[in-house]
Design an enzyme around this catalytic site. Structure first.
Site, mmCIF file in Angstrom:
data_model
loop_
_atom_site.group_PDB
_atom_site.id
_atom_site.type_symbol
_atom_site.label_atom_id
_atom_site.label_comp_id
_atom_site.label_asym_id
_atom_site.label_seq_id
_atom_site.Cartn_x
_atom_site.Cartn_y
_atom_site.Cartn_z
ATOM 1 N N SER A 3 0.850 -1.181 0.000
ATOM 2 C CA SER A 3 0.000 0.000 0.000
ATOM 3 C C SER A 3 0.891 1.237 0.000
ATOM 4 O O SER A 3 2.022 1.201 0.519
ATOM 5 C CB SER A 3 -0.882 -0.024 1.253
ATOM 6 O OG SER A 3 -1.596 1.171 1.384
ATOM 7 N N GLY A 4 0.384 2.325 -0.567
ATOM 8 C CA GLY A 4 1.174 3.550 -0.627
ATOM 9 C C GLY A 4 1.680 4.001 0.731
ATOM 10 O O GLY A 4 2.837 4.384 0.887
ATOM 11 N N ASP A 56 4.551 3.359 -3.010
ATOM 12 C CA ASP A 56 4.944 4.371 -3.987
ATOM 13 C C ASP A 56 6.456 4.491 -4.073
ATOM 14 O O ASP A 56 7.021 4.706 -5.146
ATOM 15 C CB ASP A 56 4.303 5.726 -3.687
ATOM 16 C CG ASP A 56 4.310 6.088 -2.221
ATOM 17 O OD1 ASP A 56 4.899 5.349 -1.412
ATOM 18 O OD2 ASP A 56 3.715 7.120 -1.872
ATOM 19 N N HIS A 109 0.807 10.473 2.915
ATOM 20 C CA HIS A 109 2.027 10.291 2.120
ATOM 21 C C HIS A 109 1.920 10.998 0.764
ATOM 22 O O HIS A 109 2.595 10.631 -0.186
ATOM 23 C CB HIS A 109 2.322 8.798 1.947
ATOM 24 C CG HIS A 109 1.295 8.062 1.145
ATOM 25 N ND1 HIS A 109 0.071 7.733 1.642
ATOM 26 C CD2 HIS A 109 1.317 7.610 -0.119
ATOM 27 C CE1 HIS A 109 -0.622 7.112 0.704
ATOM 28 N NE2 HIS A 109 0.100 7.029 -0.383
#
Length: 87
Positions: A13-14, A19, A46
């Site tokens: 997950s980000g 990312d 984020h």
């Protein structure tokens, strides 16, 4: 690979660093296309990392879908083999 014949890498997950994982692969030239789905109506803690990823995708000239509609268009281009004709 599955039905598409594509190699697909699911990242974290980000908020857990996904990312940044994608950014590292981008910087190393390991990615041809990114589908990074996100909710534009929800503030993300984020967000600076997401912005950095989008910027890096632009710098590296890598197509990056951030919503379902753009992802479908990119996948259709892959399916029709028109994606790689323009590279």
């Amino acid at each position: 690979m599955g039905e598409t014949g594509l190699t697909i890498h699911r990242m974290k997950s980000g908020s857990l660093g996904g990312d940044q994982q994608i950014g590292a692969m981008l910087a190393n030239g390991e990615i041809d296309l990114i589908i990074f789905l996100r909710d534009p109506l929800t503030a993300q803690p984020h967000e600076p990392d997401v912005s950095a990823l989008l910027r890096l995708g632009d710098v590296q000239k890598i197509p990056l879908a951030t919503n379902e509609r753009s992802a479908v268009i990119m996948l259709e281009a892959l399916k029709n083999k028109s994606f790689f004709e323009s590279i």
